[in-house]
Design a protein around this motif. Structure first.
Motif, PDB file in Angstrom:
ATOM      1  N   MET A 194     -14.812  55.596 -22.956  1.00 52.41           N
ATOM      2  CA  MET A 194     -14.197  56.825 -23.266  1.00 52.41           C
ATOM      3  C   MET A 194     -12.739  56.347 -23.571  1.00 52.41           C
ATOM      4  SD  MET A 194     -15.160  60.004 -20.747  1.00 52.41           S
ATOM      5  CE  MET A 194     -15.040  58.956 -19.299  1.00 52.41           C
ATOM      6  N   THR A 195     -12.246  57.373 -24.425  1.00 49.93           N
ATOM      7  CA  THR A 195     -10.791  57.485 -24.610  1.00 49.93           C
ATOM      8  C   THR A 195      -9.926  57.461 -23.643  1.00 49.93           C
ATOM      9  OG1 THR A 195     -10.438  59.211 -25.713  1.00 49.93           O
ATOM     10  CG2 THR A 195     -11.103  57.513 -27.071  1.00 49.93           C
ATOM     11  N   TYR A 196      -8.548  57.289 -23.658  1.00 44.67           N
ATOM     12  CA  TYR A 196      -7.688  57.943 -22.680  1.00 44.67           C
ATOM     13  C   TYR A 196      -7.590  59.420 -22.615  1.00 44.67           C
ATOM     14  CZ  TYR A 196      -3.341  57.465 -19.924  1.00 44.67           C
ATOM     15  OH  TYR A 196      -2.339  57.853 -18.981  1.00 44.67           O
ATOM     16  N   ARG A 197      -7.702  60.095 -23.813  1.00 48.04           N
ATOM     17  CA  ARG A 197      -7.734  61.704 -23.508  1.00 48.04           C
ATOM     18  C   ARG A 197      -8.927  62.008 -23.119  1.00 48.04           C
ATOM     19  NH1 ARG A 197      -4.433  64.972 -25.688  1.00 48.04           N
ATOM     20  NH2 ARG A 197      -3.299  63.423 -26.929  1.00 48.04           N
ATOM     21  N   GLU A 198     -10.145  61.479 -23.424  1.00 47.93           N
ATOM     22  CA  GLU A 198     -11.568  61.990 -23.052  1.00 47.93           C
ATOM     23  C   GLU A 198     -11.425  61.792 -21.444  1.00 47.93           C
ATOM     24  OE1 GLU A 198     -14.175  61.135 -27.011  1.00 47.93           O
ATOM     25  OE2 GLU A 198     -13.829  59.433 -25.711  1.00 47.93           O
ATOM     26  N   CYS A 199     -11.177  60.708 -20.997  1.00 48.29           N
ATOM     27  CA  CYS A 199     -11.062  60.486 -19.563  1.00 48.29           C
ATOM     28  C   CYS A 199     -10.345  61.643 -18.963  1.00 48.29           C
ATOM     29  CB  CYS A 199     -10.473  59.124 -19.102  1.00 48.29           C
ATOM     30  SG  CYS A 199     -11.536  57.569 -19.363  1.00 48.29           S
ATOM     31  N   TYR A 200      -9.045  61.839 -19.225  1.00 48.87           N
ATOM     32  CA  TYR A 200      -8.271  62.969 -18.777  1.00 48.87           C
ATOM     33  C   TYR A 200      -8.898  64.378 -18.774  1.00 48.87           C
ATOM     34  CZ  TYR A 200      -4.710  66.354 -18.801  1.00 48.87           C
ATOM     35  OH  TYR A 200      -3.737  67.573 -18.557  1.00 48.87           O
ATOM     36  N   GLU A 201      -9.490  64.595 -20.008  1.00 46.01           N
ATOM     37  CA  GLU A 201     -10.047  66.089 -20.108  1.00 46.01           C
ATOM     38  C   GLU A 201     -11.356  66.173 -19.166  1.00 46.01           C
ATOM     39  OE1 GLU A 201     -11.001  66.201 -24.171  1.00 46.01           O
ATOM     40  OE2 GLU A 201      -9.020  66.789 -24.571  1.00 46.01           O
ATOM     41  N   GLN A 202     -12.217  65.022 -18.872  1.00 47.94           N
ATOM     42  CA  GLN A 202     -13.233  65.104 -18.058  1.00 47.94           C
ATOM     43  C   GLN A 202     -12.619  65.183 -16.435  1.00 47.94           C
ATOM     44  OE1 GLN A 202     -16.357  62.455 -18.601  1.00 47.94           O
ATOM     45  NE2 GLN A 202     -17.129  62.318 -16.581  1.00 47.94           N
ATOM     46  N   GLY A 203     -11.891  64.606 -16.243  1.00 46.60           N
ATOM     47  CA  GLY A 203     -11.021  64.632 -14.952  1.00 46.60           C
ATOM     48  C   GLY A 203     -10.675  66.077 -14.656  1.00 46.60           C
TER      49      GLY A 203
ATOM     50  N   GLU B 286      -2.934  57.851 -14.714  1.00 49.07           N
ATOM     51  CA  GLU B 286      -1.702  57.030 -14.918  1.00 49.07           C
ATOM     52  C   GLU B 286      -1.813  55.667 -13.669  1.00 49.07           C
ATOM     53  OE1 GLU B 286       1.703  59.564 -14.704  1.00 49.07           O
ATOM     54  OE2 GLU B 286       1.162  60.616 -16.517  1.00 49.07           O
ATOM     55  N   ALA B 287      -2.092  56.139 -12.419  1.00 50.82           N
ATOM     56  CA  ALA B 287      -2.212  55.285 -11.315  1.00 50.82           C
ATOM     57  C   ALA B 287      -3.386  54.230 -11.986  1.00 50.82           C
ATOM     58  CB  ALA B 287      -2.633  55.971 -10.191  1.00 50.82           C
ATOM     59  N   VAL B 288      -4.224  54.584 -12.316  1.00 45.50           N
ATOM     60  CA  VAL B 288      -5.290  53.617 -12.551  1.00 45.50           C
ATOM     61  C   VAL B 288      -5.094  52.668 -13.658  1.00 45.50           C
ATOM     62  CG1 VAL B 288      -7.758  53.447 -13.606  1.00 45.50           C
ATOM     63  CG2 VAL B 288      -7.333  54.971 -11.755  1.00 45.50           C
ATOM     64  N   CYS B 289      -4.401  53.341 -14.775  1.00 49.31           N
ATOM     65  CA  CYS B 289      -4.121  52.562 -16.071  1.00 49.31           C
ATOM     66  C   CYS B 289      -2.627  51.796 -16.101  1.00 49.31           C
ATOM     67  CB  CYS B 289      -4.323  53.419 -17.501  1.00 49.31           C
ATOM     68  SG  CYS B 289      -6.098  54.050 -17.707  1.00 49.31           S
ATOM     69  N   GLY B 290      -1.770  52.410 -15.162  1.00 46.21           N
ATOM     70  CA  GLY B 290      -0.581  51.686 -15.226  1.00 46.21           C
ATOM     71  C   GLY B 290       0.263  52.342 -16.281  1.00 46.21           C
ATOM     72  N   THR B 291      -0.088  53.517 -16.755  1.00 46.13           N
ATOM     73  CA  THR B 291       0.827  54.095 -17.673  1.00 46.13           C
ATOM     74  C   THR B 291       1.553  55.137 -17.278  1.00 46.13           C
ATOM     75  OG1 THR B 291      -1.410  55.855 -17.890  1.00 46.13           O
ATOM     76  CG2 THR B 291      -1.348  53.833 -19.409  1.00 46.13           C
ATOM     77  N   ASN B 292       2.299  56.059 -18.072  1.00 44.18           N
ATOM     78  CA  ASN B 292       3.211  56.931 -17.837  1.00 44.18           C
ATOM     79  C   ASN B 292       2.824  58.520 -18.612  1.00 44.18           C
ATOM     80  OD1 ASN B 292       4.443  57.247 -20.611  1.00 44.18           O
ATOM     81  ND2 ASN B 292       5.476  55.362 -19.934  1.00 44.18           N
TER      82      ASN B 292
ATOM     83  N   LEU C 171       0.058  61.748 -24.983  1.00 40.63           N
ATOM     84  CA  LEU C 171       0.580  62.338 -26.157  1.00 40.63           C
ATOM     85  C   LEU C 171       0.445  61.124 -27.438  1.00 40.63           C
ATOM     86  CD1 LEU C 171       3.426  64.601 -25.175  1.00 40.63           C
ATOM     87  CD2 LEU C 171       1.339  65.278 -25.847  1.00 40.63           C
ATOM     88  N   VAL C 172       0.873  60.105 -26.889  1.00 45.00           N
ATOM     89  CA  VAL C 172       1.130  58.891 -28.146  1.00 45.00           C
ATOM     90  C   VAL C 172      -0.048  57.990 -28.208  1.00 45.00           C
ATOM     91  CG1 VAL C 172       2.520  57.200 -28.635  1.00 45.00           C
ATOM     92  CG2 VAL C 172       3.587  59.220 -27.553  1.00 45.00           C
ATOM     93  N   HIS C 173      -0.840  57.918 -27.195  1.00 48.52           N
ATOM     94  CA  HIS C 173      -1.990  56.864 -27.136  1.00 48.52           C
ATOM     95  C   HIS C 173      -3.227  57.463 -26.616  1.00 48.52           C
ATOM     96  CE1 HIS C 173       0.855  53.864 -28.213  1.00 48.52           C
ATOM     97  NE2 HIS C 173       1.740  54.091 -26.853  1.00 48.52           N
TER      98      HIS C 173
END
Length: 285
Positions: free
Chosen positions: A1-10, A31-37, A42-44
């Motif tokens: 899944m993409t980052y956005r798809e993971c978020y939307e499913q969550g 963000e905690a899992v992927c080390g992102t912010n 929005l960007v990735h």
């Protein structure tokens, strides 16, 4: 899944489970899992998520849907600008408790000795030591599991030099405590027993009941601590408590009855009673 798809499913999973801040929790866990912010969504958002990260994220989402607190999943909580380890054996540090720390800091001077009764994760004591100089701290708790968490937090938030000046003790309140202190601070169990079962499931089912339950009227630990604290305070030492929103008058009266003067009740940012403190004046025979 993409980052956005993971978020939307969550989001969908948490919303279906009735999680109050489903979108926020879904993002924070990702963000905690992927080390992102927060900007990465929005960007990735179309970037693929590694399979092992996706599996961990969806597992966390399933657990969060069961009302396991987010902080117990990530193992961390921010407090007073610091990051503390937490687990199911300690109360999760709350923003309301920062009011207590801020009030103590107003009276804390270099070189003082601090006793933190019912220390839990150690967040109160370690914050005070972090933001002061040359102070010595003792954290007391009945729970060995809580003290293990507090011990791990020492080097997480203190320099090695300051870490040498903090100790933890397993004790039933003052039972094993020795010495005198300029400041005693406590966030004791203060919720009436009947009210504990009405708390939100994240608190009721997943945080330690012994750190919540203040017995029948919620005041038992104030009675016990106030009755004994004077023996462990230097002349004109100060006692600070976090209190429930409806406990200001009762806690103040208990302190005055046991020789405390200049007793003050401080409200939180919502205008609710949150802290009571006073100065101990030793009674002369």
């Amino acid at each position: 899944m993409t980052y956005r798809e993971c978020y939307e499913q969550g989001c969908c999973t948490l919303q279906a489970a009735g999680i109050e801040e489903a979108a926020l929790d879904a993002r924070l866990l990702l963000e905690a899992v992927c080390g992102t912010n927060r900007n990465d969504l929005l960007v990735h958002g179309e970037q693929p998520v590694a399979p092992e990260a996706e599996e961990k994220y969806l597992n966390w989402i399933r657990q969060r849907a069961e009302h396991i607190p987010l902080q117990q999943l990530t193992g961390e909580q921010d407090f007073m600008g610091l990051t503390f380890n937490v687990n199911e054996h300690v109360l999760i540090p709350r923003q309301d408790t920062e009011i207590l720390v801020e009030e103590v800091l107003k009276e804390l001077h270099d070189g003082m000795r601090i006793l933190d009764m019912c220390t839990g994760s150690g967040c109160i004591l370690l914050s005070l030591l972090h933001y002061s100089n040359d102070c010595e701290g003792l954290g007391v708790d009945l729970s060995a599991e809580a003290l293990e968490v507090a011990g791990r937090n020492v080097l997480k938030v203190l320099t090695p030099e300051k870490a040498e000046h903090v100790h933890f003790l397993q004790s039933d309140l003052f039972e094993k405590v020795e010495g005198k202190f300029e400041i005693i601070v406590s966030n004791p169990p203060y919720i009436a027993s009947a009210e504990v079962d009405r708390l939100m499931p994240e608190v009721r089912d997943h945080e330690p009941r012994m750190a919540l339950d203040g017995t029948e009227d919620g005041l038992e630990f104030y009675r016990r601590i106030i009755a004994e604290a004077g023996q462990y305070l230097v002349s004109s030492g100060m006692l600070f408590f976090e209190i429930g929103y409806d406990q200001g008058q009762a806690a103040s009266e208990l302190m005055r009855e046991h020789g405390y003067r200049e007793v003050q009740v401080v409200q939180d940012y919502a205008g609710l009673d949150r802290v009571v403190y006073g100065t101990y004046v030793e009674r002369k025979n």
